[in-house]
Design a protein around this motif. Sequence first.
Motif, short mmCIF file in Angstrom:
data_model
loop_
_atom_site.label_atom_id
_atom_site.label_comp_id
_atom_site.label_asym_id
_atom_site.label_seq_id
_atom_site.Cartn_x
_atom_site.Cartn_y
_atom_site.Cartn_z
N GLN A 104 0.84 -1.20 0.00
CA GLN A 104 0.00 0.00 0.00
C GLN A 104 0.87 1.24 0.00
OE1 GLN A 104 -3.45 1.24 2.90
NE2 GLN A 104 -1.54 2.04 3.75
N ILE A 105 0.47 2.21 -0.81
CA ILE A 105 1.03 3.55 -0.72
C ILE A 105 -0.05 4.45 -0.13
CG2 ILE A 105 0.38 4.11 -3.12
CD1 ILE A 105 2.90 5.92 -3.17
N VAL A 156 -5.33 9.20 1.74
CA VAL A 156 -5.66 8.56 0.47
C VAL A 156 -4.73 7.35 0.33
CG1 VAL A 156 -6.49 10.65 -0.64
CG2 VAL A 156 -4.08 10.05 -0.82
N PHE A 157 -5.23 6.30 -0.29
CA PHE A 157 -4.44 5.07 -0.33
C PHE A 157 -4.68 4.31 -1.63
CE2 PHE A 157 -8.57 3.99 1.43
CZ PHE A 157 -8.91 2.81 0.78
N SER A 158 -3.74 3.43 -1.94
CA SER A 158 -3.88 2.48 -3.03
C SER A 158 -3.19 1.20 -2.60
CB SER A 158 -3.24 3.03 -4.30
OG SER A 158 -3.32 2.07 -5.36
N ILE A 159 -3.95 0.11 -2.56
CA ILE A 159 -3.43 -1.19 -2.13
C ILE A 159 -3.51 -2.16 -3.30
CG2 ILE A 159 -3.59 -3.06 -0.44
CD1 ILE A 159 -5.17 -1.23 1.38
N ASN A 160 -2.40 -2.82 -3.59
CA ASN A 160 -2.36 -3.87 -4.60
C ASN A 160 -2.22 -5.22 -3.93
OD1 ASN A 160 -2.45 -2.74 -7.36
ND2 ASN A 160 -0.71 -1.55 -6.65
N LYS A 161 -2.97 -6.17 -4.42
CA LYS A 161 -2.94 -7.53 -3.89
C LYS A 161 -2.71 -8.48 -5.06
CE LYS A 161 -5.89 -10.57 -1.05
NZ LYS A 161 -7.22 -10.70 -0.41
N THR A 214 -8.45 1.27 -4.01
CA THR A 214 -8.04 2.67 -3.89
C THR A 214 -9.15 3.45 -3.21
OG1 THR A 214 -8.94 3.18 -6.09
CG2 THR A 214 -6.60 2.58 -5.96
N GLY A 215 -8.77 4.52 -2.54
CA GLY A 215 -9.79 5.30 -1.88
C GLY A 215 -9.21 6.33 -0.94
N PHE A 216 -10.07 6.87 -0.11
CA PHE A 216 -9.64 7.83 0.90
C PHE A 216 -10.62 7.76 2.07
CE2 PHE A 216 -12.59 10.18 -1.76
CZ PHE A 216 -13.35 10.92 -0.85
N TYR A 268 -15.95 9.58 7.00
CA TYR A 268 -16.38 9.14 5.68
C TYR A 268 -15.26 8.31 5.06
CZ TYR A 268 -17.29 9.26 0.65
OH TYR A 268 -17.47 8.90 -0.66
N GLY A 269 -15.63 7.22 4.45
CA GLY A 269 -14.66 6.39 3.75
C GLY A 269 -15.13 6.05 2.35
N PHE A 270 -14.23 6.17 1.39
CA PHE A 270 -14.50 5.77 0.01
C PHE A 270 -13.51 4.67 -0.35
CE2 PHE A 270 -13.35 5.98 -4.49
CZ PHE A 270 -14.60 5.78 -5.08
N THR A 271 -14.04 3.52 -0.76
CA THR A 271 -13.20 2.37 -1.09
C THR A 271 -13.66 1.79 -2.43
OG1 THR A 271 -12.96 1.84 1.26
CG2 THR A 271 -12.37 0.13 -0.33
N ASP A 272 -12.75 1.79 -3.38
CA ASP A 272 -13.04 1.23 -4.71
C ASP A 272 -12.15 0.00 -4.89
OD1 ASP A 272 -14.00 0.82 -7.22
OD2 ASP A 272 -12.80 2.41 -8.17
#
Length: 789
Positions: free
Chosen positions: A586-587, A605-610, A639-641, A659-663
């Motif tokens: 994750q970044i 804000v984040f982006s996680i790769n699996k 990805t989300g924030f 608030y959470g946004f998760t895509d």
Amino acid sequence: MRYNAFIAAMLSCAAAVPVQGNNRTGNKVVDEQNPDTALVIDEVEVISNSRKTSALKIDVPAKYIPVSSNTITAQTLQHRNITDIQSASRFMPGVRIRQTYGAFQQISVRGFDHSVIMVDGVRDERSSIDNSYPFMDLSAVQRIELIKGPQSVLYGTSAVGGIINVVRRTPSAESHVYSKLAYGSWNNLNAQIGFGGKFIGPFNYLATANYQHTDGWRDNERTRRSAYLTIGGNMSEKDVLEFRFGGQGDRYATEIGLPPVLSYDVYDATTNRVVLPAFTQQAGLDRSNRYNSHSDFMKNNNFNASVDYKHIFNESAKLTERLSYTYDDIDYFGTESLDYLTSNNPIYNQYYMSGDNKKYICTDSIYYSYPLRFSHVAKTINNQLELSGVFTTGSVKHNYLAGYSLIYLRRCSYTGYNFKTDGTATPETSDIWGTALTAHGSIYDAQSLGWMKTQFSKVTPQTRIQNGFYFHDVLDINKQWKAMVSARFDLYSYKRASALTKNGKREFDDVPSSDYTSMSTSAFTYKAGVVYLPMENLSLYASYGTYFKPIYTFYSATTIYIDRNGKEFFPEQNNGEVFKPENGGQIELGLKYEINNHLTLNASVFSINKQNMTVNLAKVMVDDKQKTVTGQVGRMRSTGFDIDVTWEPMTNMSFTTGYGFTDAKYKSIANNEYMKEYNLEGNQFAYTPKNTFYFLGDYTVAKGPVRGLGFNVSVSFQDKVYRNTANDSQFDAYWTTDLGISYEIPRNHIRLGFNVNNLFNTEYFNQSLGNQLVPSEPTNYMASISYIF
């Protein structure tokens, strides 16, 4: 019986100690208006950015660490009569906990399941085996910490989306007593009691007990009993010792939901018109109807004990040893699947298409098609040995922690999956027998279809051992710049066998070591980040961290194996690792801002790769034999924030919103000849809402004739979630609102409370068993009286 005896012993111990004095925690007096501000040695809270966090281990302010975190305090839970982790999770942005089978909790953080949950910083190892499990009540909890993003570098395997740390209360020197009695809808009765104070010599103690029973709004009765005892103190200026003991004995009625929605259209046999569209519930069903057999049950007994020892060498070095043991017993029998009567002959007035053929169906009648019997008995030893402190190199101050972790898990899983539904089932021929196996009933007249009895025929003993070596360093470079560097190396081994039980019970003969199949693997994980403080109350950070999760797969002659590059390979046929661990990273970019303890803001804000996910790609025929194609080709990205704000404009008034946004989506998989039947690229990950929101408001009148009158409000929103990977079935989005009013009688230490949950009687679904949807509770209430002294 032994769990009831344990609870009784707790109460006896508590009652033997006199009660007097004011409320304290550890060496700090608790602020009566904000008891969660107490600081205890090695147990500091994540409440504001200037304070520290126990789950992150490093003894520095949270604003120095490039990690996103949230906290729910005990006061928030108590004022809302929340005693279960699923209800509490509504106030964690990006977190979803859904309940299955009536008692099992399935945890997802930032789009990823198999999230790690801990108690007092110790992993609940059931999360490393199963994706769902029952969890303790929250009656003895001081706070709940959420640390977001991959945390394998801190806690080992599977910590991808984040971890949840449930922190229980600590003992205090000043004597105090707490009791609570609450009653609400569906005969929901809850009684709690707690005592604390001086024990023997330098030791203090705290003991609590909890009892809860409810009939349930769908007659899904449950009874929960728990007790907790902690004894600790400063043996000297440099030595601290604490013991903790917990036990629970819970019993639940299982939950199978309403009759299933079907994944295909149903037609009228006369007009050939659609009378029941796919994924549509039949009209006229009573949401409170219960379709389980009266033979269903789920029991969970748990005992845990731990000892924590800390020795302070000097200001630069501190040694901490934590040893814990957990015994967990899950015993389950559930009706599970409901199905409709079908026939190849036109004996019913409705049909659906099975390929090119008509299959006739009666959607008014159901039967029990697949009852399930299992039991898991697990014993876990967890040891953490850590050295922490401070050293300098030039002008840079290093806040370090070096540690070794050992986790040993032994679990025996008993199953009774063999049964017959043709009317010939007996104890000699079947693991499940009884009148319910051949009965059917109307969906509009919900009742038990009969009795069933069970036994076990098979056991799977398994052992998992994890050794972890880790080092963390938070660098205080100067007033404005901080950095963090962390690394961990894990050695992981796993073995399992299969055996027959004795006399249908949870007994079996010792399995020779030669009968076990084993594997071992290793993984290196790391995290690095930098923090910039342009002003004292604002920190900006960036970080990157990794995670791993072992794949528990053994060689099978009926499987074709595909590697991460889409190529077929041939693993060892006896023992050894088939697939390398699942991994990812994750970044994250974020900020933490605080103004005079009145306003706190956290955003990231984040982006996680699996990657390296194993998936079943297809079933194929090879030499007239069917084989399953399994490949380590799956990939997904989340990805989300998320953002949360706490505002305290005046004394005894606070507002918190998040608030959470998760895509979370599947990515393209490695090209291979079998992928035509498996291509989920672009699909949303199941059971992950894109948007979550919550709002909490609390106010207590501090002065005047109505001093002590309090109000609280809770609002939460969950976006729609897809129920499967194909994204063709979903739970709709919903809002819920809860209200509470309370009155603290001046000088009498008594608090009266009244809470209304689901104020607007919103009808929604957020859990299911397959295609059997479980309706959530309608409007309900809870009245309580508490005594604190």
